[in-house]
Design an enzyme around this catalytic site. Structure first.
Site, mmCIF file in Angstrom:
data_model
loop_
_atom_site.group_PDB
_atom_site.id
_atom_site.type_symbol
_atom_site.label_atom_id
_atom_site.label_comp_id
_atom_site.label_asym_id
_atom_site.label_seq_id
_atom_site.Cartn_x
_atom_site.Cartn_y
_atom_site.Cartn_z
ATOM 1 N N ARG A 1 0.830 -1.231 0.000
ATOM 2 C CA ARG A 1 0.000 0.000 0.000
ATOM 3 C C ARG A 1 0.856 1.271 0.000
ATOM 4 O O ARG A 1 0.518 2.271 0.621
ATOM 5 C CB ARG A 1 -0.940 0.037 1.221
ATOM 6 C CG ARG A 1 -1.856 -1.123 1.353
ATOM 7 C CD ARG A 1 -2.829 -1.273 0.181
ATOM 8 N NE ARG A 1 -3.467 -2.569 0.277
ATOM 9 C CZ ARG A 1 -2.998 -3.677 -0.315
ATOM 10 N NH1 ARG A 1 -1.921 -3.629 -1.088
ATOM 11 N NH2 ARG A 1 -3.608 -4.822 -0.177
ATOM 12 N N SER B 1 -9.993 0.303 4.026
ATOM 13 C CA SER B 1 -9.179 0.120 5.232
ATOM 14 C C SER B 1 -8.653 1.470 5.704
ATOM 15 O O SER B 1 -8.026 2.203 4.937
ATOM 16 C CB SER B 1 -7.993 -0.797 4.954
ATOM 17 O OG SER B 1 -8.472 -2.089 4.688
ATOM 18 N N GLU C 1 -3.896 4.504 6.260
ATOM 19 C CA GLU C 1 -3.824 4.135 4.841
ATOM 20 C C GLU C 1 -4.606 5.175 4.028
ATOM 21 O O GLU C 1 -4.221 5.552 2.930
ATOM 22 C CB GLU C 1 -4.432 2.737 4.627
ATOM 23 C CG GLU C 1 -4.426 2.309 3.164
ATOM 24 C CD GLU C 1 -4.805 0.858 2.946
ATOM 25 O OE1 GLU C 1 -4.443 -0.009 3.783
ATOM 26 O OE2 GLU C 1 -5.467 0.582 1.935
HETATM 27 C C1 LIG Z 1 -15.471 -0.266 0.075
HETATM 28 C C2 LIG Z 1 -13.987 -0.105 -0.201
HETATM 29 C C3 LIG Z 1 -13.197 -1.234 -0.321
HETATM 30 C C4 LIG Z 1 -11.796 -1.091 -0.550
HETATM 31 N N1 LIG Z 1 -11.028 -2.231 -0.683
HETATM 32 C C5 LIG Z 1 -9.736 -2.113 -0.986
HETATM 33 C C6 LIG Z 1 -8.910 -3.276 -1.161
HETATM 34 O O1 LIG Z 1 -9.365 -4.401 -1.057
HETATM 35 N N2 LIG Z 1 -7.588 -3.082 -1.460
HETATM 36 C C7 LIG Z 1 -7.050 -1.850 -1.598
HETATM 37 O O2 LIG Z 1 -5.852 -1.745 -1.881
HETATM 38 N N3 LIG Z 1 -7.793 -0.735 -1.409
HETATM 39 C C8 LIG Z 1 -9.114 -0.840 -1.129
HETATM 40 N N4 LIG Z 1 -9.858 0.295 -0.947
HETATM 41 C C9 LIG Z 1 -9.216 1.623 -1.022
HETATM 42 C C10 LIG Z 1 -9.191 2.253 -2.420
HETATM 43 O O3 LIG Z 1 -10.233 1.738 -3.233
HETATM 44 C C11 LIG Z 1 -7.852 2.023 -3.101
HETATM 45 O O4 LIG Z 1 -6.785 2.595 -2.373
HETATM 46 C C12 LIG Z 1 -7.855 2.638 -4.523
HETATM 47 O O5 LIG Z 1 -6.704 2.200 -5.220
HETATM 48 C C13 LIG Z 1 -7.868 4.165 -4.492
HETATM 49 O O6 LIG Z 1 -8.227 4.580 -5.780
HETATM 50 P P1 LIG Z 1 -9.025 5.906 -6.044
HETATM 51 O O7 LIG Z 1 -9.111 6.013 -7.512
HETATM 52 O O8 LIG Z 1 -10.331 5.918 -5.324
HETATM 53 O O9 LIG Z 1 -8.020 6.950 -5.402
HETATM 54 P P2 LIG Z 1 -8.290 8.339 -4.652
HETATM 55 O O10 LIG Z 1 -8.904 8.059 -3.319
HETATM 56 O O11 LIG Z 1 -8.995 9.289 -5.540
HETATM 57 O O12 LIG Z 1 -6.782 8.795 -4.441
HETATM 58 C C14 LIG Z 1 -5.904 8.018 -3.647
HETATM 59 C C15 LIG Z 1 -4.477 8.525 -3.843
HETATM 60 O O13 LIG Z 1 -4.071 8.278 -5.180
HETATM 61 C C16 LIG Z 1 -3.598 9.487 -5.770
HETATM 62 N N5 LIG Z 1 -3.938 9.429 -7.204
HETATM 63 C C17 LIG Z 1 -5.139 9.152 -7.748
HETATM 64 N N6 LIG Z 1 -5.070 9.190 -9.086
HETATM 65 C C18 LIG Z 1 -3.809 9.518 -9.407
HETATM 66 C C19 LIG Z 1 -3.125 9.730 -10.642
HETATM 67 N N7 LIG Z 1 -3.729 9.642 -11.833
HETATM 68 N N8 LIG Z 1 -1.811 10.060 -10.572
HETATM 69 C C20 LIG Z 1 -1.172 10.182 -9.387
HETATM 70 N N9 LIG Z 1 -1.763 9.986 -8.190
HETATM 71 C C21 LIG Z 1 -3.073 9.659 -8.207
HETATM 72 C C22 LIG Z 1 -4.346 10.585 -5.042
HETATM 73 O O14 LIG Z 1 -3.664 11.816 -5.134
HETATM 74 C C23 LIG Z 1 -4.358 10.033 -3.625
HETATM 75 O O15 LIG Z 1 -3.127 10.290 -2.985
HETATM 76 C C24 LIG Z 1 -11.242 0.193 -0.685
HETATM 77 C C25 LIG Z 1 -12.061 1.328 -0.575
HETATM 78 C C26 LIG Z 1 -13.408 1.192 -0.329
HETATM 79 C C27 LIG Z 1 -14.273 2.418 -0.221
#
Ligand SMILES: Cc1cc2nc3c(=O)[nH]c(=O)nc-3n(C[C@H](O)[C@H](O)[C@H](O)COP(=O)(O)OP(=O)(O)OC[C@H]3O[C@@H](n4cnc5c(N)ncnc54)[C@H](O)[C@@H]3O)c2cc1C
Length: 313
Positions: free
Chosen positions: A178, A227, A302
């Protein structure tokens, strides 16, 4: 006017082909549904437009990147400067070769998993369980059910703060549990993923299983951020798990106003409807204190927290 902190109107915004939106309520763009406004959200028309924007934007303008907002807690005071949000132009998934796929940074993880399954390619099934977009998956080294982004990533394209197009290998990004160790500002625009030929029925069955397991074990219909804390043992399956430490500290179900540690998955925070970002952050800090007291372990967030705390905090 003396010693006033610079504000958005002090900075000229470059002329772009994409779209600027002012005073955007970020609660509408994040899973928690909390947080203040962004001065400006910029949606580039394509990678060249993004590159032009970054090369022309004054260096002192604060920048953030938001994708699906499934891992981000926006504070109540909102975000100064510009939030970059990639839209449909970055949402394509397409074949790169017989066994590899390109995915735009704004495409949802599940879209990549489905495209791989459609081409009878295995190895990307785990993305069925993660509700974020590819840019967020690279930034977080997202993973689930035994797979993680660093296992399947071949190369990443992005644009740096000076507007230069860059190409990275997974090793350049120093991905670990992560965590993305690349500290320079970069907007990932698309990435190439490797898979292996497989049986379509088996792949789809594995994805269905992941989906069913998630519904059973995670509050996926709630306002949550996944998480809250990293496992202190990292990816080591024998290491301490955040949820176990939270449970042992008696914090399952702990509440601050409308913010609660989920009863179903006690490492997930939930906004029952009226929680503020401050409620959620206070709850998280209370959990960290309880866990440190009962187990001596330090939990690290996280969830990414961005923005100003606001007047009430
Ligand atoms: C119900 C639920 C279940 C989840 N289960 C998991 C799981 O099983 N495993 C897991 O790893 N995570 C899980 N997550 C967390 C989340 O989905 C992941 O961390 C996901 O990868 C974040 O993606 P996002 O597009 O929503 O990022 P955002 O929340 O929009 O951003 C997260 C970070 O990524 C950066 N970022 C986003 N896009 C870019 C880009 N194009 N370039 C550079 N930086 C960027 C942002 O600046 C920020 O720092 C879960 C979340 C929820 C709500």
């Amino acid at each position: 006017m003396q010693n006033r902190a610079p504000q958005m109107q002090d900075w000229p915004l470059p002329k772009v082909r994409g779209k600027y939106v002012h005073d955007v309520a970020l609660a509408d763009l994040c899973w928690f549904r909390v947080g203040g406004t962004a001065d400006v959200v910029f949606m580039p028309a394509d990678a060249q437009d993004l590159s032009h924007f970054l090369s022309e934007l004054p260096q002192e303008v604060p920048l953030h990147i938001l994708a699906a907002g499934s891992n981000t807690l926006v504070r109540d005071g909102g975000v100064r400067g510009v939030v970059i949000r990639l839209g449909a132009a970055f949402g394509q998934v397409e074949p790169a070769s017989e066994t590899q796929l390109w995915a735009g940074a704004a495409s949802l993880d599940v879209k990549l998993a489905r495209a791989a399954a459609d081409s009878s390619l295995s190895g990307l099934e785990f993305y069925r369980g993660i509700p974020g977009a590819i840019g967020g998956a690279i930034a977080m080294n997202a993973g689930a059910y035994g797979g993680e982004t660093s296992d399947v990533l071949v190369e990443v394209e992005g644009v740096d703060r000076a507007g230069q197009l860059q190409v990275f290998s997974p090793a350049d990004l120093q991905l670990s549990y992560r965590h993305n160790g690349h500290t320079d500002f970069i907007v990932y625009t698309r990435a190439r993923f490797a898979a292996t030929p497989g049986d379509k029925k088996t792949i789809l069955a594995a994805m269905d299983e992941i989906s069913a397991k998630r519904e059973e074990t995670q509050p996926i219909k709630s306002r949550t951020g996944g998480s809250t804390f990293k496992n202190p043992g990292g990816a080591n399956p024998q290491g301490p798990k955040a949820w176990k430490l939270i449970d042992a500290a008696g914090a399952r179900g702990l509440r601050v106003g409308d913010a609660q540690m989920s009863e179903l998955h006690c490492n997930f925070m939930i906004n029952h409807g009226r929680a503020s970002a401050a409620d959620l952050e206070t709850l998280g800090e209370q959990v960290r204190t309880l866990v440190a007291k009962t187990s001596g372990e330090t939990l690290h967030w996280e969830i990414k927290r961005i923005g100003d705390r606001g007047a009430g905090a």
